[in-house]
Design a protein around this motif. Structure first.
Motif, mmCIF file in Angstrom:
data_model
loop_
_atom_site.group_PDB
_atom_site.id
_atom_site.type_symbol
_atom_site.label_atom_id
_atom_site.label_comp_id
_atom_site.label_asym_id
_atom_site.label_seq_id
_atom_site.Cartn_x
_atom_site.Cartn_y
_atom_site.Cartn_z
ATOM 1 N N PRO A 94 -4.259 11.596 3.379
ATOM 2 C CA PRO A 94 -5.250 12.599 3.794
ATOM 3 C C PRO A 94 -5.025 13.126 5.215
ATOM 4 O O PRO A 94 -5.376 14.265 5.512
ATOM 5 N N ASP A 95 -4.417 12.312 6.081
ATOM 6 C CA ASP A 95 -4.119 12.734 7.453
ATOM 7 C C ASP A 95 -2.802 13.490 7.570
ATOM 8 O O ASP A 95 -2.345 13.787 8.676
ATOM 9 N N GLY A 96 -2.132 13.765 6.434
ATOM 10 C CA GLY A 96 -0.871 14.500 6.451
ATOM 11 C C GLY A 96 0.334 13.640 6.774
ATOM 12 O O GLY A 96 1.411 14.159 7.034
ATOM 13 N N GLN A 97 0.178 12.332 6.748
ATOM 14 C CA GLN A 97 1.285 11.421 7.014
ATOM 15 C C GLN A 97 1.934 10.998 5.691
ATOM 16 O O GLN A 97 1.506 11.397 4.616
ATOM 17 N N TYR A 98 2.956 10.167 5.797
ATOM 18 C CA TYR A 98 3.703 9.722 4.625
ATOM 19 C C TYR A 98 3.475 8.238 4.381
ATOM 20 O O TYR A 98 3.478 7.433 5.323
ATOM 21 N N ALA A 99 3.247 7.882 3.125
ATOM 22 C CA ALA A 99 3.137 6.478 2.718
ATOM 23 C C ALA A 99 3.914 6.316 1.416
ATOM 24 O O ALA A 99 3.870 7.190 0.550
ATOM 25 N N THR A 160 4.871 6.658 7.779
ATOM 26 C CA THR A 160 4.387 7.106 9.079
ATOM 27 C C THR A 160 2.870 7.009 9.161
ATOM 28 O O THR A 160 2.291 7.263 10.225
ATOM 29 N N ALA A 161 2.244 6.674 8.081
ATOM 30 C CA ALA A 161 0.780 6.551 8.031
ATOM 31 C C ALA A 161 0.315 5.400 8.912
ATOM 32 O O ALA A 161 1.077 4.486 9.234
ATOM 33 N N SER A 162 -0.957 5.429 9.271
ATOM 34 C CA SER A 162 -1.554 4.358 10.074
ATOM 35 C C SER A 162 -1.667 3.088 9.222
ATOM 36 O O SER A 162 -1.621 3.141 7.987
ATOM 37 N N PHE A 163 -1.859 1.957 9.894
ATOM 38 C CA PHE A 163 -2.056 0.715 9.139
ATOM 39 C C PHE A 163 -3.321 0.785 8.291
ATOM 40 O O PHE A 163 -3.389 0.183 7.224
ATOM 41 N N GLU A 165 -4.369 3.432 6.651
ATOM 42 C CA GLU A 165 -3.978 4.113 5.416
ATOM 43 C C GLU A 165 -3.018 3.268 4.579
ATOM 44 O O GLU A 165 -3.123 3.232 3.346
ATOM 45 N N LEU A 166 -2.090 2.570 5.233
ATOM 46 C CA LEU A 166 -1.185 1.701 4.483
ATOM 47 C C LEU A 166 -1.968 0.593 3.781
ATOM 48 O O LEU A 166 -1.672 0.243 2.628
ATOM 49 N N THR A 167 -2.987 0.061 4.453
ATOM 50 C CA THR A 167 -3.823 -0.980 3.852
ATOM 51 C C THR A 167 -4.620 -0.409 2.677
ATOM 52 O O THR A 167 -4.774 -1.076 1.646
ATOM 53 N N ALA A 168 -5.113 0.819 2.809
ATOM 54 C CA ALA A 168 -5.829 1.458 1.697
ATOM 55 C C ALA A 168 -4.907 1.618 0.491
ATOM 56 O O ALA A 168 -5.321 1.385 -0.658
ATOM 57 N N MET A 169 -3.659 1.996 0.739
ATOM 58 C CA MET A 169 -2.686 2.125 -0.351
ATOM 59 C C MET A 169 -2.425 0.767 -0.991
ATOM 60 O O MET A 169 -2.457 0.625 -2.209
ATOM 61 N N ALA A 170 -2.196 -0.252 -0.161
ATOM 62 C CA ALA A 170 -1.918 -1.588 -0.686
ATOM 63 C C ALA A 170 -3.108 -2.121 -1.489
ATOM 64 O O ALA A 170 -2.921 -2.758 -2.528
ATOM 65 N N ALA A 171 -4.322 -1.835 -1.043
ATOM 66 C CA ALA A 171 -5.518 -2.297 -1.754
ATOM 67 C C ALA A 171 -5.666 -1.604 -3.102
ATOM 68 O O ALA A 171 -6.212 -2.193 -4.041
ATOM 69 N N ALA A 172 -5.171 -0.372 -3.223
ATOM 70 C CA ALA A 172 -5.305 0.374 -4.478
ATOM 71 C C ALA A 172 -4.212 0.043 -5.497
ATOM 72 O O ALA A 172 -4.298 0.471 -6.651
ATOM 73 N N LEU A 173 -3.219 -0.741 -5.098
ATOM 74 C CA LEU A 173 -2.104 -1.011 -6.009
ATOM 75 C C LEU A 173 -2.524 -1.897 -7.175
ATOM 76 O O LEU A 173 -3.122 -2.956 -6.995
#
Length: 176
Positions: A94-99, A160-163, A165-173
């Motif tokens: 959502p912040d325009g970064q890459y994950a 390049t995403a913040s931790f 956002e990376l944590t949100a991605m990891a939680a959704a896996l």
């Protein structure tokens, strides 16, 4: 006196010429050169077919997010089942970064983490996401969360995403 009048005209003409060139340059700068500072609008990809293929082909549980808001845009997907059973899924946050989510089974974990995080090193910090404990990696081109101990594979969420956002991605896996 006739000679000084000619010099004054030349200096005045030069100043007028410089002013006109400055105005023309300003017009070109503001009208002809695009000034779009936001990230590019990337095309959303559908990764369902590759996900189904990967889940049927590999022996480890393949990770893909479920329940992420529509503001997360899937932008790339790859499954290389021939040599390494390598799974890749990339998102614009959502912040325009890459994950990205990267998984592999055949590659040595240290080499795979180095490649997926693009040079990051393990820290002593961990994050709990999705009921799993992830190790933080920093210092490379990407920051990363690494999950080891998944049967048959190593899972890396990086980018390049913040931790946050990376944590949100990891939680959704969801791993199947």
């Amino acid at each position: 006196m006739a000679g000084s009048n000619g010099k004054q005209k030349t200096a005045r003409d030069m100043i007028i010429s410089l002013a006109l060139i400055g105005i023309a340059a300003a017009v070109v700068y503001f009208l002809a050169i695009p000034h779009n500072d936001h990230s590019p609008d990337l095309k959303r990809v559908d990764y369902r077919v590759e996900l189904i293929t990967a889940r049927r082909a590999v022996s480890y549980p393949v990770a893909a997010p479920e329940g992420l808001p529509d503001t997360w845009k899937a932008t790339s997907v790859r499954f290389q089942g021939q040599d390494s059973d390598h799974w890749h899924l990339g998102f614009q946050t959502p912040d325009g970064q890459y994950a990205q989510v990267e998984q592999a089974s055949a590659q040595k974990p240290a080499e795979f983490i180095e490649q997926a995080s693009q040079g990051a090193s393990a820290t002593r910090r961990t994050e709990t996401a999705g009921g799993r404990t992830w190790t933080r990696y920093t210092g490379g081109r990407y920051d990363a969360l690494v999950l080891q101990g998944t049967p048959g594979s190593t899972t890396v969420v990086s980018g390049t995403a913040s931790f946050k956002e990376l944590t949100a991605m990891a939680a959704a896996l969801r791993m199947e």
